[in-house]
Design an enzyme around this catalytic site. Structure first.
Site, PDB file in Angstrom:
ATOM      1  N   TRP A  31      -7.649   8.377  -3.345  1.00  0.00           N
ATOM      2  CA  TRP A  31      -6.799   7.970  -4.466  1.00  0.00           C
ATOM      3  C   TRP A  31      -7.435   6.872  -5.329  1.00  0.00           C
ATOM      4  O   TRP A  31      -7.157   6.801  -6.516  1.00  0.00           O
ATOM      5  CB  TRP A  31      -5.410   7.500  -3.998  1.00  0.00           C
ATOM      6  CG  TRP A  31      -4.466   7.231  -5.123  1.00  0.00           C
ATOM      7  CD1 TRP A  31      -3.668   8.152  -5.772  1.00  0.00           C
ATOM      8  CD2 TRP A  31      -4.195   5.977  -5.765  1.00  0.00           C
ATOM      9  NE1 TRP A  31      -2.939   7.548  -6.771  1.00  0.00           N
ATOM     10  CE2 TRP A  31      -3.243   6.206  -6.782  1.00  0.00           C
ATOM     11  CE3 TRP A  31      -4.684   4.684  -5.578  1.00  0.00           C
ATOM     12  CZ2 TRP A  31      -2.774   5.191  -7.608  1.00  0.00           C
ATOM     13  CZ3 TRP A  31      -4.206   3.682  -6.397  1.00  0.00           C
ATOM     14  CH2 TRP A  31      -3.259   3.945  -7.387  1.00  0.00           C
ATOM     15  N   ASP A  32      -8.283   6.029  -4.800  1.00  0.00           N
ATOM     16  CA  ASP A  32      -8.788   4.885  -5.563  1.00  0.00           C
ATOM     17  C   ASP A  32     -10.310   4.773  -5.466  1.00  0.00           C
ATOM     18  O   ASP A  32     -10.851   3.676  -5.353  1.00  0.00           O
ATOM     19  CB  ASP A  32      -8.119   3.601  -5.051  1.00  0.00           C
ATOM     20  CG  ASP A  32      -8.311   2.412  -5.993  1.00  0.00           C
ATOM     21  OD1 ASP A  32      -8.458   2.640  -7.216  1.00  0.00           O
ATOM     22  OD2 ASP A  32      -8.303   1.265  -5.515  1.00  0.00           O
ATOM     23  N   LEU A  33     -11.011   5.908  -5.551  1.00  0.00           N
ATOM     24  CA  LEU A  33     -12.458   5.864  -5.351  1.00  0.00           C
ATOM     25  C   LEU A  33     -13.172   5.586  -6.665  1.00  0.00           C
ATOM     26  O   LEU A  33     -13.655   6.487  -7.346  1.00  0.00           O
ATOM     27  CB  LEU A  33     -12.971   7.173  -4.733  1.00  0.00           C
ATOM     28  CG  LEU A  33     -14.381   7.023  -4.135  1.00  0.00           C
ATOM     29  CD1 LEU A  33     -14.353   6.113  -2.913  1.00  0.00           C
ATOM     30  CD2 LEU A  33     -14.975   8.369  -3.774  1.00  0.00           C
ATOM     31  N   ASN A  68     -15.484   0.551  -4.921  1.00  0.00           N
ATOM     32  CA  ASN A  68     -14.983   0.917  -3.599  1.00  0.00           C
ATOM     33  C   ASN A  68     -15.974   1.788  -2.830  1.00  0.00           C
ATOM     34  O   ASN A  68     -15.601   2.476  -1.886  1.00  0.00           O
ATOM     35  CB  ASN A  68     -13.627   1.632  -3.712  1.00  0.00           C
ATOM     36  CG  ASN A  68     -12.472   0.643  -3.706  1.00  0.00           C
ATOM     37  OD1 ASN A  68     -12.648  -0.519  -3.367  1.00  0.00           O
ATOM     38  ND2 ASN A  68     -11.296   1.109  -4.077  1.00  0.00           N
TER      39      ASN A  68
END
Length: 304
Positions: A200-202, A206
């Protein structure tokens, strides 16, 4: 008691987003750190680092001298299943940071130490960074989601239900039309939300370089997921938004869909779903407008 430095930025973000609960989390950090160091037999090994919802302490395990990272985090719906996702990816050899320990009561995690000096965002050639991110993402989404994770289907249905009420909170008519177009795209795919394990937050910060002492030399490793079960097309937006370049949006989108083997129109619809999600958050928070970068991503994908 450990002399723990809690950065002002973490204090401010917890106060802004979590209010009294965030302030309580910050106040409890020194005691929590002390208990975790004792529980896992750790000694501090450098200055603390932080994100929006976590404090990370470089540590060394006393028993074997292995470098690690102690993550003290504020747990919410988005982050609760992080340990579940990390275990699944580690078991599959999928390129995520290894979970070495987890305290279910507090949410604290002991993680493999990565090279924080080498985020993927630091690569000089952004297209090479996009290609590397696509390779990492392809490995992650190849893993089926474990049972019990929050699902993209539920997230999408909730978004679509919120559109009539929140769209009117956007001040600009063009933003309102864009949100309507994004919602229409999501309606086309919502019946088939997918079953892959999503990060979801790549974005590029990250993903960090692995360390040679962990057998990860030359490897890019994902961390900080906010996992859910769903269609991999929902994963592409952070790589378009982070290190934003309007002229590169379509190149990045095409490179990522190819790397993941996605059907382009489905991936486009789910990427517009991320613009919808962010636009609804902006409306609810009182910002009153869609981020200009997010709006530009949507326009490019819509061919405008």
């Amino acid at each position: 008691m450990i002399d723990l430095h809690v950065p002002d930025e973490l204090i401010a973000s917890q106060d802004r987003w979590n209010g009294a609960a965030g302030r309580a989390f910050v106040a409890a950090l020194p005691g929590l750190a002390e208990r975790c160091l004792e529980r896992w037999g750790l000694r501090p090994d450098g200055p603390s680092m932080y994100g929006v919802c976590a404090l990370v302490l470089p540590v060394v395990r006393k028993a074997d001298g292995r470098p690690a990272a102690l993550k003290l985090r504020s747990v919410d719906e988005e982050t609760a299943d992080e340990p579940v996702a990390l275990r699944a990816w580690t078991a599959a050899g999928a390129g995520a940071v290894e979970l070495l320990g987890h305290d279910p009561e507090t949410g604290a995690m002991l993680l493999e130490r990565l090279d924080e000096r080498r985020p993927l965002s630091g690569e000089a050639d952004v297209r090479e960074a996009v290609t590397a991110l696509g390779a990492v993402l392809a490995r992650l989404v190849a893993v089926p989601a474990p049972e019990g994770l929050r699902t993209l289907g539920d997230v999408a249905e909730r978004m679509l239900a919120e559109v009539p009420e929140r769209v009117g909170l956007l001040a600009d008519a063009a933003d309102r039309r864009l949100i309507a177009d994004c919602a229409a795209a999501v309606r086309e795919v919502v019946a088939e939300p997918g079953d892959r394990l999503l990060h979801w937050d790549l974005h590029y910060d990250n993903i960090l370089a692995g360390r040679a002492d962990a057998g990860r030399a030359g490897e890019w490793v994902a961390l900080d997921p906010k996992p859910l079960a769903g269609d991999p097309g929902f994963e592409l937006f952070p790589a378009l938004d982070n290190l934003f370049d309007a002229d590169e949006v379509l190149w990045r989108f095409d490179a990522l869909t190819e790397a993941l083997g996605l059907e382009r129109e489905r991936a486009r619809a789910w990427t517009l779903g991320r613009v919808l999600q962010n636009g609804l958050w902006a409306a609810e928070s009182g910002e009153g407008r869609i981020s200009p970068d997010h709006a530009e991503i949507a326009r490019r994908l819509l061919g405008r």
